[in-house]
Design a protein around this motif. Structure first.
Motif, mmCIF file in Angstrom:
data_model
loop_
_atom_site.group_PDB
_atom_site.id
_atom_site.type_symbol
_atom_site.label_atom_id
_atom_site.label_comp_id
_atom_site.label_asym_id
_atom_site.label_seq_id
_atom_site.Cartn_x
_atom_site.Cartn_y
_atom_site.Cartn_z
ATOM 1 N N PRO A 3 46.630 45.481 39.879
ATOM 2 C CA PRO A 3 46.614 44.482 38.809
ATOM 3 C C PRO A 3 45.195 44.054 38.472
ATOM 4 O O PRO A 3 44.302 44.051 39.327
ATOM 5 N N ALA A 4 44.986 43.669 37.224
ATOM 6 C CA ALA A 4 43.679 43.153 36.811
ATOM 7 C C ALA A 4 43.433 41.779 37.414
ATOM 8 O O ALA A 4 42.306 41.436 37.791
ATOM 9 N N ILE A 5 44.489 40.980 37.498
ATOM 10 C CA ILE A 5 44.403 39.618 38.047
ATOM 11 C C ILE A 5 45.614 39.394 38.942
ATOM 12 O O ILE A 5 46.736 39.739 38.576
ATOM 13 N N ARG A 48 39.230 28.461 34.799
ATOM 14 C CA ARG A 48 37.990 28.128 35.506
ATOM 15 C C ARG A 48 37.976 28.697 36.922
ATOM 16 O O ARG A 48 36.937 29.161 37.402
ATOM 17 N N VAL A 49 39.116 28.684 37.578
ATOM 18 C CA VAL A 49 39.181 29.266 38.922
ATOM 19 C C VAL A 49 39.030 30.783 38.858
ATOM 20 O O VAL A 49 38.263 31.384 39.622
ATOM 21 N N LEU A 50 39.729 31.418 37.920
ATOM 22 C CA LEU A 50 39.702 32.882 37.838
ATOM 23 C C LEU A 50 38.340 33.407 37.386
ATOM 24 O O LEU A 50 37.993 34.556 37.678
ATOM 25 N N THR A 51 37.564 32.578 36.688
ATOM 26 C CA THR A 51 36.242 33.008 36.221
ATOM 27 C C THR A 51 35.128 32.479 37.126
ATOM 28 O O THR A 51 33.958 32.516 36.748
ATOM 29 N N ALA A 61 42.844 34.388 44.929
ATOM 30 C CA ALA A 61 42.848 34.965 43.587
ATOM 31 C C ALA A 61 41.901 36.153 43.583
ATOM 32 O O ALA A 61 40.775 36.060 44.081
ATOM 33 N N ARG A 62 42.372 37.257 43.012
ATOM 34 C CA ARG A 62 41.546 38.450 42.875
ATOM 35 C C ARG A 62 41.492 38.824 41.401
ATOM 36 O O ARG A 62 42.534 38.869 40.725
ATOM 37 N N VAL A 63 40.303 39.082 40.916
ATOM 38 C CA VAL A 63 40.072 39.463 39.527
ATOM 39 C C VAL A 63 39.294 40.772 39.531
ATOM 40 O O VAL A 63 38.242 40.869 40.166
ATOM 41 N N GLY A 65 39.973 43.250 41.139
ATOM 42 C CA GLY A 65 39.940 43.724 42.515
ATOM 43 C C GLY A 65 39.041 42.946 43.442
ATOM 44 O O GLY A 65 38.923 43.276 44.625
ATOM 45 N N HIS A 66 38.396 41.879 42.944
ATOM 46 C CA HIS A 66 37.433 41.121 43.740
ATOM 47 C C HIS A 66 37.922 39.693 43.972
ATOM 48 O O HIS A 66 38.495 39.062 43.077
ATOM 49 N N ASP A 67 37.642 39.179 45.164
ATOM 50 C CA ASP A 67 38.007 37.811 45.498
ATOM 51 C C ASP A 67 37.106 36.839 44.739
ATOM 52 O O ASP A 67 35.881 36.976 44.743
ATOM 53 N N VAL A 68 37.716 35.833 44.087
ATOM 54 C CA VAL A 68 36.942 34.940 43.220
ATOM 55 C C VAL A 68 36.028 34.010 44.003
ATOM 56 O O VAL A 68 35.106 33.421 43.422
ATOM 57 N N VAL A 69 36.242 33.874 45.312
ATOM 58 C CA VAL A 69 35.381 33.024 46.140
ATOM 59 C C VAL A 69 34.347 33.858 46.885
ATOM 60 O O VAL A 69 33.146 33.590 46.818
ATOM 61 N N ALA A 70 34.804 34.889 47.567
ATOM 62 C CA ALA A 70 33.903 35.694 48.400
ATOM 63 C C ALA A 70 33.076 36.696 47.604
ATOM 64 O O ALA A 70 32.004 37.122 48.057
ATOM 65 N N GLU A 71 33.555 37.066 46.405
ATOM 66 C CA GLU A 71 32.855 38.092 45.621
ATOM 67 C C GLU A 71 32.620 37.610 44.189
ATOM 68 O O GLU A 71 32.923 38.283 43.218
#
Length: 313
Positions: A3-5, A48-51, A61-63, A65-71
């Protein structure tokens, strides 16, 4: 494809108000996904969280394929965000806005000029390229704003977030922006859209989620939601008060002031004829009728009419 998100248990609280309440979402790659909800439902906070502009309190949350906090950096390299108001420099021309944004994104001078030319043509702004942005119409500014979000290598912007992009636009400008969204999706870009205009979601989105108090109240394609929560309705206007009272037990919607009653139907001609014959066999009680086709407005009102919303967006 992954998934994209994707979110799981996404939670965000401001003070004592829980704006996102264990929110689960999944957005497939290359689709238009619309997030609907009344004011305060959590739409803008979700964006705002996803971006990566706001950190969640809990959940994941992954956007792209990347974690929105760690990456966060990897997420930002893969997305574009257009907020509720066009973020362009009105003293610069359209071409200058795009060249400046491209240079700030790391493109060389020559590459920035070429990319600006490509985007001006793609977003139908070539004739206005040398005019100051303050002379642009609302729709033109919105197109320029979208173009600015796509100045990097087109292969790197995989997901476009549009937070109520057509707010305040006239119908012509709104239709022009809809064409841009369709074009983006047609090229394989995932579009995450929040909007107050239900017709916009109906026309553009492959899937829709309706938020209420930070939770997903329903999700599906526009047709699935309409069939599931609204369906078709046969609206009947009774000939007089006595006829209204005779027909009333068969109806699910009652409007006594206009002697109007709503009866569920599947919308087919056969079922409508059968209903009219069954309800008014002597052709004496029904003065006129109309078939009410389900809309997203019906779905929205059905889902949100009893949902208590938080005060913070």
């Amino acid at each position: 494809m992954p998934p994209a998100i994707e979110t799981a248990g996404l939670t965000k609280t401001y003070g004592s108000v829980r704006v996102l309440d264990a929110l689960d979402l999944r957005v497939e790659t290359g689709t238009v996904f619309a997030l609907l909800g009344p004011n305060g439902a959590g739409k803008t906070t979700t964006v705002r969280v996803l971006t990566t502009l706001t950190a969640p309190d809990a959940g994941q949350a992954r956007v792209a394929g990347h974690d929105v906090v760690a990456e966060r950096r990897a997420v930002r390299r893969a997305i574009s965000l257009t907020g509720q108001y066009a973020a362009v420099d009105e003293t610069l021309t359209g071409a200058e806005n795009l060249r400046l944004t491209a240079r700030l994104s790391g493109l060389s001078r020559g590459a920035a000029a070429r990319r600006a030319d490509e985007l001006l043509e793609r977003f139908r702004l070539t004739e206005a390229r040398d005019r100051q942005a303050k002379t642009y119409s609302g729709g033109m500014r919105r197109r320029l704003d979208l173009a600015a979000g796509l100045v990097r290598d087109p292969g790197t912007t995989r997901i476009v977030f549009l937070d109520e992009p057509t707010t305040g636009l006239d119908p012509r400008s709104r239709n022009e922006l809809w064409d841009v969204v369709r074009e983006l999706a047609g090229h394989g870009t995932t579009v995450f859209l929040t909007t107050q205009y239900l017709e916009e979601a109906d026309r553009l989105a492959h899937r829709i989620a309706v938020l209420g108090a930070g939770r997903t109240l329903a999700e599906g394609t526009p047709e699935e939601l309409k069939n599931r929560y609204a369906g078709h309705r046969l609206d009947l206007v009774a000939r007089d008060r006595d006829a209204y009272l005779r027909l009333s037990p068969h109806a699910t919607v009652h409007t006594p002031a206009t002697l109007t009653l709503g009866v569920p139907t599947d919308g087919t001609a056969a079922h409508v004829r059968a209903l009219l014959d069954a309800l008014d066999p002597d052709h004496a009680d029904i003065e006129r009728f109309a078939l009410h086709s389900a809309t997203l407005d019906d779905v929205f009102l059905h889902l949100t009419s009893t949902t208590k919303e938080p005060s913070h967006v």
